[in-house]
Design a protein around this motif. Structure first.
Motif, PDB file in Angstrom:
ATOM      1  N   THR A 177      44.981  17.228  30.217  1.00 38.55           N
ATOM      2  CA  THR A 177      44.539  16.002  30.888  1.00 38.55           C
ATOM      3  C   THR A 177      43.994  15.010  29.876  1.00 38.55           C
ATOM      4  OG1 THR A 177      43.957  17.353  32.820  1.00 38.55           O
ATOM      5  CG2 THR A 177      43.144  15.101  32.787  1.00 38.55           C
ATOM      6  N   TYR A 178      43.215  15.511  28.925  1.00 35.59           N
ATOM      7  CA  TYR A 178      42.702  14.656  27.854  1.00 35.59           C
ATOM      8  C   TYR A 178      43.833  14.012  27.069  1.00 35.59           C
ATOM      9  CZ  TYR A 178      37.618  15.239  27.620  1.00 35.59           C
ATOM     10  OH  TYR A 178      36.266  15.157  27.855  1.00 35.59           O
ATOM     11  N   THR A 190      39.892  26.476  30.458  1.00 36.95           N
ATOM     12  CA  THR A 190      39.867  26.289  31.905  1.00 36.95           C
ATOM     13  C   THR A 190      39.798  27.628  32.620  1.00 36.95           C
ATOM     14  OG1 THR A 190      41.198  24.268  31.685  1.00 36.95           O
ATOM     15  CG2 THR A 190      41.110  25.297  33.864  1.00 36.95           C
ATOM     16  N   SER A 226      42.864  18.279  36.307  1.00 35.01           N
ATOM     17  CA  SER A 226      42.574  19.231  35.229  1.00 35.01           C
ATOM     18  C   SER A 226      42.465  20.659  35.732  1.00 35.01           C
ATOM     19  CB  SER A 226      41.283  18.825  34.511  1.00 35.01           C
ATOM     20  OG  SER A 226      40.134  19.102  35.291  1.00 35.01           O
ATOM     21  N   PRO A 283      37.726  14.978  33.475  1.00 30.30           N
ATOM     22  CA  PRO A 283      37.587  16.418  33.253  1.00 30.30           C
ATOM     23  C   PRO A 283      36.458  16.802  32.314  1.00 30.30           C
ATOM     24  CG  PRO A 283      39.416  15.566  31.951  1.00 30.30           C
ATOM     25  CD  PRO A 283      38.846  14.392  32.722  1.00 30.30           C
ATOM     26  N   ASP A 297      41.749  25.137  25.109  1.00 29.75           N
ATOM     27  CA  ASP A 297      41.517  24.938  26.536  1.00 29.75           C
ATOM     28  C   ASP A 297      40.908  26.216  27.100  1.00 29.75           C
ATOM     29  OD1 ASP A 297      41.862  24.775  29.397  1.00 29.75           O
ATOM     30  OD2 ASP A 297      43.258  23.140  29.038  1.00 29.75           O
ATOM     31  N   ARG A 328      42.159  21.247  31.140  1.00 25.34           N
ATOM     32  CA  ARG A 328      41.343  20.117  30.669  1.00 25.34           C
ATOM     33  C   ARG A 328      41.999  19.443  29.462  1.00 25.34           C
ATOM     34  NH1 ARG A 328      39.368  21.926  35.225  1.00 25.34           N
ATOM     35  NH2 ARG A 328      38.079  23.789  35.009  1.00 25.34           N
ATOM     36  N   ARG A 329      42.479  20.242  28.505  1.00 29.77           N
ATOM     37  CA  ARG A 329      43.026  19.704  27.268  1.00 29.77           C
ATOM     38  C   ARG A 329      44.249  18.828  27.529  1.00 29.77           C
ATOM     39  NH1 ARG A 329      46.383  22.112  23.178  1.00 29.77           N
ATOM     40  NH2 ARG A 329      45.801  21.500  21.048  1.00 29.77           N
ATOM     41  N   GLY A 339      36.917  21.337  37.889  1.00 24.62           N
ATOM     42  CA  GLY A 339      37.262  19.977  37.496  1.00 24.62           C
ATOM     43  C   GLY A 339      36.984  18.991  38.600  1.00 24.62           C
ATOM     44  N   TYR A 387      35.098  20.498  31.184  1.00 24.50           N
ATOM     45  CA  TYR A 387      35.536  20.785  29.816  1.00 24.50           C
ATOM     46  C   TYR A 387      34.360  21.187  28.944  1.00 24.50           C
ATOM     47  CZ  TYR A 387      38.372  19.941  25.571  1.00 24.50           C
ATOM     48  OH  TYR A 387      39.071  20.061  24.401  1.00 24.50           O
TER      49      TYR A 387
END
Length: 457
Positions: free
Chosen positions: A319-320, A435, A311, A363, A433, A316-317, A155, A367
């Motif tokens: 953070t989104y 990650t 992230s 991210p 996610d 990532r998810r 990230g 992602y």
């Protein structure tokens, strides 16, 4: 040697070179892209489309911003195909030169008064070349960063090409502000001053090329080539097995792009500067508006970098999701602050709005890279990005302009952007996610399944 061991062999010095090269490259690309978008809102309607009348000329000018998005998928297809076949690095150099050449030539174009209808035709042609370049640039840049990065810092390293975008906006707005406020104020800007920032692109191309040629090829691609795991036609594989993933991931970017293009697409610049006598609602001077956009680009840069790094810690998810909530909390605040006509409140509105933009952009590199199998990854991230750009930002400034002309109020624009954000939010919730998933060719089977909730893990 496995891809994982190749990635571990990447030295700190090489990681720094990769980070610097991706920042420089994307900065150059997006300086060119945002420069055009800002000029479309400030001068192109008057120089290339004036015979259509003020309102139609403005719609046509913003439409040329959107035209380039229609050609992004073609650029993404070509660059993705060859990026997955011959390497990430070579395609990055090609896209850099294509973008820079098109931008420099725009700075040399005669206007409608000088050569008639040929002038806007050439402008559209050069904008198409910019679209082709941008369609291929982003995927290669993010993969060079993410595929070189240690697993726990994807990230953070993926945020390097992402921050090149706000830096590009900062430079483009800063250069235009310098021209309008210091070097060529008033009528001089319309006569010749707008050309200088476009011609500067030639210098930036050389800098970007020198930096990028010193970077090693992605270790993931090196391993794929050595093991002969490359696909003959990656685009066919992508849509045969991953069409739903492409659609959902594209929708996540569409929300970010539609919202972000309120500033980066030149809409706010035009909305805030159109004189009251010409039907404008705010009537501010160009220079303070451009300075406010420049300041907001700095906030966007900081938040984008922070969100990319965050992230790696929270996923990532997640953070989104923070980003979508931030967007929805500020979208109905933006225009009331702009409508005050106060440069500081304009900056505040834009700065608040860029928080959501940064959390859904920082991210994104990691992602998207973690969503697609290694052998079709360049094609996957590039095509998805391009489709999302068409669905989101391509005609956002044009739609926003039309909504204000029809309703006489900016509230309709806020509802339009909020609708795009809600759709993107829903698409994000449908994606798993991933990650930290292995990125090398040896994990293709794992990479190719379970990206969407309801499908087999």
């Amino acid at each position: 040697m496995t891809t994982a061991s190749l990635a571990r062999a990447t030295t700190p010095a090489e990681l720094r070179r990769v980070a610097f090269a991706t920042v420089i490259g994307t900065t150059v690309e997006w300086y060119d892209f945002f420069l055009y978008a800002s000029a479309a809102g400030l001068v192109f309607s008057q120089l290339f489309f004036q015979p259509a009348g003020p309102q139609a000329a403005l719609l046509l000018s913003f439409a040329t911003v959107g035209v380039s998005f229609l050609f992004r998928p073609l650029g993404a297809f070509v660059a993705g195909h060859y990026g997955d076949r011959i390497g990430r690095k070579k395609m990055l150099v090609i896209t850099l030169f294509l973008m820079g050449a098109a931008t420099t030539l725009i700075g040399l174009l005669p206007t409608y008064d000088q050569i008639g209808i040929i002038a806007p035709a050439l402008l559209v042609l050069l904008r198409i070349l910019q679209g082709l370049s941008t369609g291929g640039e982003w995927g290669g840049a993010v993969l060079m960063a993410v595929e070189h990065a240690p697993t726990g810092r994807r990230g953070r390293f993926g945020a390097f090409p992402q921050i090149g975008v706000p830096i590009g906006l900062l430079l483009a707005s800063g250069m235009l502000a310098l021209m309008t406020g210091v070097i060529s104020p008033g009528a001089a800007f319309l006569e010749w001053g707008w050309r200088i920032p476009f011609l500067l692109s030639f210098v930036l191309i050389i800098v970007g090329y020198v930096v990028r040629r010193k970077v090693d090829e992605s270790p993931v691609f090196v391993a794929l080539a050595r093991n002969k795991e490359r696909r003959r036609v990656p685009i066919v594989e992508l849509f045969r097995h991953h069409w739903l993933l492409v659609l959902l991931a594209a929708l996540t970017f569409a929300g970010n792009n539609a919202a972000g293009y309120m500033t980066t697409g030149g809409y706010i610049q035009n909305y805030a500067t159109t004189p009251l006598a010409d039907g404008g609602l705010v009537g501010m001077e160009r220079t303070p508006v451009l300075l406010a956009v420049t300041g907001s680009a700095i906030v966007w840069l900081i938040v984008t970098w922070f969100a990319g790094s965050l992230s790696d810690r929270i996923g990532r998810r997640n953070t989104y999701i923070i980003g979508w909530v931030a967007f929805l909390a500020t979208v109905f605040v933006l225009f009331p602050l702009v409508n005050t006509g106060d440069p500081w409140l304009l900056f505040l509105g834009l700065a608040l709005f860029t928080i959501g933009n940064g959390f859904t952009y920082g991210p994104q590199a990691a992602y998207f890279a973690e969503l697609f199998p290694a052998s079709i990854r360049y094609t996957g991230v590039s095509v998805t990005y391009a489709i999302g750009a068409i669905l989101g930002g391509a005609f956002a400034p044009t739609i926003a302009t039309w909504l204000v002309q029809v309703t006489g109020s900016s509230t309709s624009v806020a509802f339009y952007i909020a609708g795009m954000i809600v759709i993107a939010f829903a698409a994000t919730l449908l994606l798993r996610d991933r990650t930290g998933i292995p990125l090398g060719g040896e994990a293709e089977e794992q990479q190719g399944r379970g990206q969407v909730y309801g499908t087999r893990m």
